[in-house]
Design an enzyme around this catalytic site. Sequence first.
Site, short mmCIF file in Angstrom:
data_model
loop_
_atom_site.label_atom_id
_atom_site.label_comp_id
_atom_site.label_asym_id
_atom_site.label_seq_id
_atom_site.Cartn_x
_atom_site.Cartn_y
_atom_site.Cartn_z
N SER A 294 0.98 -0.94 0.27
CA SER A 294 0.04 0.08 -0.02
C SER A 294 1.17 1.08 -0.54
O SER A 294 1.84 1.28 0.75
CB SER A 294 -1.12 -0.19 1.43
N ASP A 295 0.61 2.20 -1.09
CA ASP A 295 0.68 3.59 -0.84
C ASP A 295 0.36 4.46 0.39
O ASP A 295 -0.17 3.92 1.14
CB ASP A 295 0.46 4.23 -1.79
N LYS A 296 1.22 4.89 1.09
CA LYS A 296 1.19 5.61 2.01
C LYS A 296 0.32 6.82 2.12
O LYS A 296 -0.59 6.58 2.94
CB LYS A 296 2.78 6.20 3.02
#
Length: 803
Positions: A294-296
């Site tokens: 997941s992207d932050k």
Amino acid sequence: MLSEQGLTADQARELLAKYGPNTIEEKKKSVLARLWKSVASPMSLMFIAAGGLSLWAGEDSDAVIIGVLFATNIGVGVWHEAKADNALDKLKEKLSVMVKVIRDGAWKILPSAELVPGDIIELATGDLIPADVSFLDAKNTSVNEAAVTGESLPKDKQTDDVGYSGTFVMTGFAHAKVSKTGSKTYFGSTMTMVEGVRHKSQLEKDIISISRFLSIISLVIMAVLTAVLLGVHEPFLKIATLDVSMLIAGIPVALPTVMTLIISVGVMDLTKRSVIVRRLSSLEDLANVNLILSDKTGTLSENKIKVTKMVPLVETGGSNGIDERRIWSLALAAAPRPNSNPLDVAIESKAKELGVSAVPISDFIPGDSERKRTTAFITDNGTERAVALGAPQTIRSLSSMDDETAKRYDDVVSGAAKEGFRVLALADSASAKEEGMRIIAVFFLADAIRPEAKETIDFMRDYGIKVKMVTGDGHDVAAHVATQLGLAGRIVTRDELESKPEEVKAGFADIAGFAEVMPKNKFDIVNMAQSLGGRTVAVTGDGVNDVPPVKAADVGFAVANAVDALKGTADIVLTLPGISVIKEAIVEARKIFTRLYNYSLYRISESFRLIVTIAVIGVIFGTYPLTPVQIIFIALLNDIPIISLAYDRVAVSRAPSAVNAKRRFALSTIFGATGIANSMILLWVAMAFLHEPWPVIQTLFFLKLTVSGHMLVYVAHTERPWVRFLPSKQVIWATIMTQLAATAMAFYGFFTEPISWRLILLVWIWSFFWMQIAELSKQWFNRRVNSKAASASPAAPAVLASS
């Protein structure tokens, strides 16, 4: 400067009428074509054969009712197919691409479907090219044409170059003129060539194998019974009619309909939860996802910088101190207007939240890359003073501090950096000069973690899904965020990923996240995770550079703010930000496949019970226990509640798991065997103790097979005791109504020999009793399977109830 003026609205309307909408229209079947397809299907031909044989044998009433049932079956199938098509059309509407186009000399935002040849459009980085175009001007423009030409590297575009529909802009800015639209584009003509070519998913293969298995059993038993009945000199027409009727009941006529309906209902439920499924077969992978990269920013965080803490470095309160509200007033005065910098926006937002207004200013110097600060000039008690807000190192160089204050300042700033915070410092001076300034306060700023992010990650962990963070931020920021989110493990930087890939791969399970990541690194991380085996990998993305990793992943998500190019590539498009949307998508996908599994379990059990019971009684007594019409009615009454399973309440496994065909076959065999024993004992009771004639026994069997079969739905739809986990209201009402319909037919003699309330009550009590036998058999089987699983893996996952 763009010299082209584009089309007028009237010209565009004429061209739209001439060329049609800019869409690649799928060849949809007309109602007549759908009807013909349904009539020509093997199942429909069996209905026609049964009705024709009944008519030939002089059983006119049987032929009429078979014809009515045939028409009902056709109508239900066509209706559900249309319903599924409508659901997909609604999804396509949600995914429509908007484009900037000149109409009547002004720029407008229109759906790409309204483009016509001659339109002038504007393209920028990340935009999907919506039609074949000719570039009028191009500024540092490159286009990824891999989807059309197969070339992996972007192609630079110059004036008069051609751009193809379905490709996307990697870099730059351009204006272009539409030359071809819809199916006349290069992409459209290619799609027309391959129209109708589709690979079957594992789910479809599973459904087909069930149909084949039940069909083979039905055909074998039909052949055996035909030989037996011919041996006792039964009329051939009667035997043929009964054989065809048994095939109708034994072969799962509603299987494709229910499968399509369950998936389409599930997909529409996902749409309501802000999840748009572009590739239906991705639902199978989504249900089995066990790793999310997941992207932050924007997914785990809000993509909005906020002030989390303010540390005063001067005395506050009291007669000699400075009021904290005064500190915020000074900070707000030094924040630039308009607030283009997100750090300054955070200062303004926090000040407004506290109800603080800026002190009046007489002059202002904006910040830039060299000054690294903003300066406001205020008048305080008749004296002009400077107030500066900026980078801590810059503000320190302008200040005058004693050693103790300097040490405290340095400790606060370095401590904030280690915890992953961005820092702004505020200072003022006794004059209008930026020298010898007094540092007033330090502000800690961070991209705020989404309130639901930690809870969602904990939830996913319980469901057998690991989340690893992927961010372009530095190591300290990534480590701080990982700690806040409860992501256990270490943070791997880009340097380590590139210089020690084998070491990173070996310790992949102990990694919490990846920092300082570039797009290529993200692609490598996806490949690394997949190469380890045993992982179904999902990845999120938002930009053009995320296309390769999103395509490489088993399930690619385009997040809410993703560019059109990525939305056109991803398997699933999210229309709301945050990781909780992904959680909802995975849980809903698991529900869809649990419903399909429960349906297949029930259908195998019912078909096995029905055809084997008919075979055993036929061989022993040389006749069928049911009339052809009764057999067909049972098939129809079974299909009605089965269709309601698309809305059933299900128990979702906490761990991803594929369909266990062996377990399903074993349990369905147990259910089927229980039903066969149930039927044979009832036959013995009816003949030996009740001394009922054969037509009454046939009615008893018709009612018993319907009532007990629908009671099995309650047992088969959950691993828990059925009384503790009832189906949905839709399923309960569907089963009750069909059971009452069969009861009314038995009592009033509608295509049956009428029977008394005494016998009807006996059938209901009998069926309910054997329902409990089936429940006990299920519990015994589950305990045995779970004990074996526990001995092989002590940490076997539990099951979570979900509606």
